[in-house]
Design a protein around this motif. Structure first.
Motif, PDB file in Angstrom:
ATOM      1  N   SER A  95       0.876  -1.185   0.286  1.00 54.70           N
ATOM      2  CA  SER A  95      -0.013  -0.077   0.119  1.00 54.70           C
ATOM      3  C   SER A  95       0.818   1.382  -0.121  1.00 54.70           C
ATOM      4  CB  SER A  95      -0.823  -0.071   1.238  1.00 54.70           C
ATOM      5  OG  SER A  95      -0.284  -0.068   2.560  1.00 54.70           O
ATOM      6  N   THR A  97       1.796   5.167   0.616  1.00 50.54           N
ATOM      7  CA  THR A  97       1.585   6.120   1.912  1.00 50.54           C
ATOM      8  C   THR A  97       2.338   7.246   1.500  1.00 50.54           C
ATOM      9  OG1 THR A  97       1.692   5.947   4.240  1.00 50.54           O
ATOM     10  CG2 THR A  97       3.511   5.045   3.148  1.00 50.54           C
ATOM     11  N   HIS A  99       4.621   8.862   3.677  1.00 54.65           N
ATOM     12  CA  HIS A  99       5.409   8.782   5.256  1.00 54.65           C
ATOM     13  C   HIS A  99       6.564   9.714   4.884  1.00 54.65           C
ATOM     14  CE1 HIS A  99       7.255   7.711   8.751  1.00 54.65           C
ATOM     15  NE2 HIS A  99       6.132   6.956   9.002  1.00 54.65           N
ATOM     16  N   LYS A 119       4.756  -1.014   3.161  1.00 55.14           N
ATOM     17  CA  LYS A 119       4.058   0.447   2.890  1.00 55.14           C
ATOM     18  C   LYS A 119       5.444   1.259   2.313  1.00 55.14           C
ATOM     19  CE  LYS A 119       0.790   0.841   6.860  1.00 55.14           C
ATOM     20  NZ  LYS A 119       0.419   1.286   8.213  1.00 55.14           N
ATOM     21  N   ASN A 121       6.463   5.049  -0.257  1.00 51.87           N
ATOM     22  CA  ASN A 121       6.005   6.260  -0.908  1.00 51.87           C
ATOM     23  C   ASN A 121       6.289   6.184  -2.339  1.00 51.87           C
ATOM     24  OD1 ASN A 121       5.553   7.505   1.789  1.00 51.87           O
ATOM     25  ND2 ASN A 121       7.405   8.485   1.727  1.00 51.87           N
TER      26      ASN A 121
END
Length: 191
Positions: A95, A97, A99, A119, A121
């Motif tokens: 997924s 994100t 962050h 997770k 970017n």
């Protein structure tokens, strides 16, 4: 008497080192942080890879991963672009994100006995997370044919990683050592 004491010391030292390294995993380069969990995730034929907000580049990364898993284990993992159930078992979920700590090439990889959560970017972070997954799987994952009697498990772990330096480099010294084209290609793959 001195020999007995020396041997007993060596044995006790060896046991303490073994106990300390029981949960140790070897990942290169070493991640920024690693927390060990209890148990392991087992990759099975019903394991699904979920790609959430990933786009075409993530689909390509997932395809490379599933192809290598199939080549080494014979397990054909299914890929889904939509999360079916956030509490689903036997799922590897990627997924995207936003962050700030992870940056462009960072990722957070959380492995539990029920699921794996990645997770990231950017697609680069997802790529590096997959490279870490390869290192966490049994070494037979790099095989070019199906390996029998291997339990395809990944230890429960929580990893956060991102580059500590703005650039990376590796030197291939061709002045003092001569390499064939195949050796150079293998060096690039390993890099």
């Amino acid at each position: 008497m001195k020999r007995i004491f020396l041997w007993a010391s060596v044995v006790l030292f060896g046991m303490s080192v073994t106990a300390q390294n029981k949960n140790a995993v070897s990942i290169i380069p070493e991640p920024v942080s690693i927390r060990h969990g209890i148990g392991s995730f087992i990759v099975k034929s019903n394991t699904v890879i979920e790609l959430i907000n990933g786009g075409d580049s993530l689909a390509g990364i997932a395809r490379q991963f599933t192809d290598q898993v199939f080549r080494a284990s014979g397990l054909r993992l299914k890929t889904s672009a939509v999360a079916k159930n956030t509490l689903a078992k036997d799922v590897i979920r990627f997924s995207k994100t936003n962050h700030p700590v992870l940056g462009k090439e960072g990722y957070q990889l959380t492995v539990s006995p029920a699921a794996i959560q990645v997770k990231y970017n950017t697609a680069a972070g997802a790529f590096y997370a997959v490279q870490t997954l390869y290192q966490l799987l049994p070494r037979e994952i790099v095989a070019k044919q199906v390996q029998k009697n291997v339990r395809w498990q990944i230890p429960a772990i929580d990893i956060v990683d991102y580059p500590r330096f703005p650039w990376r480099g590796l030197m291939l010294d061709v002045a003092r050592n001569f390499f064939t084209v195949q050796e150079v290609k293998q060096f690039i793959d390993e890099m």
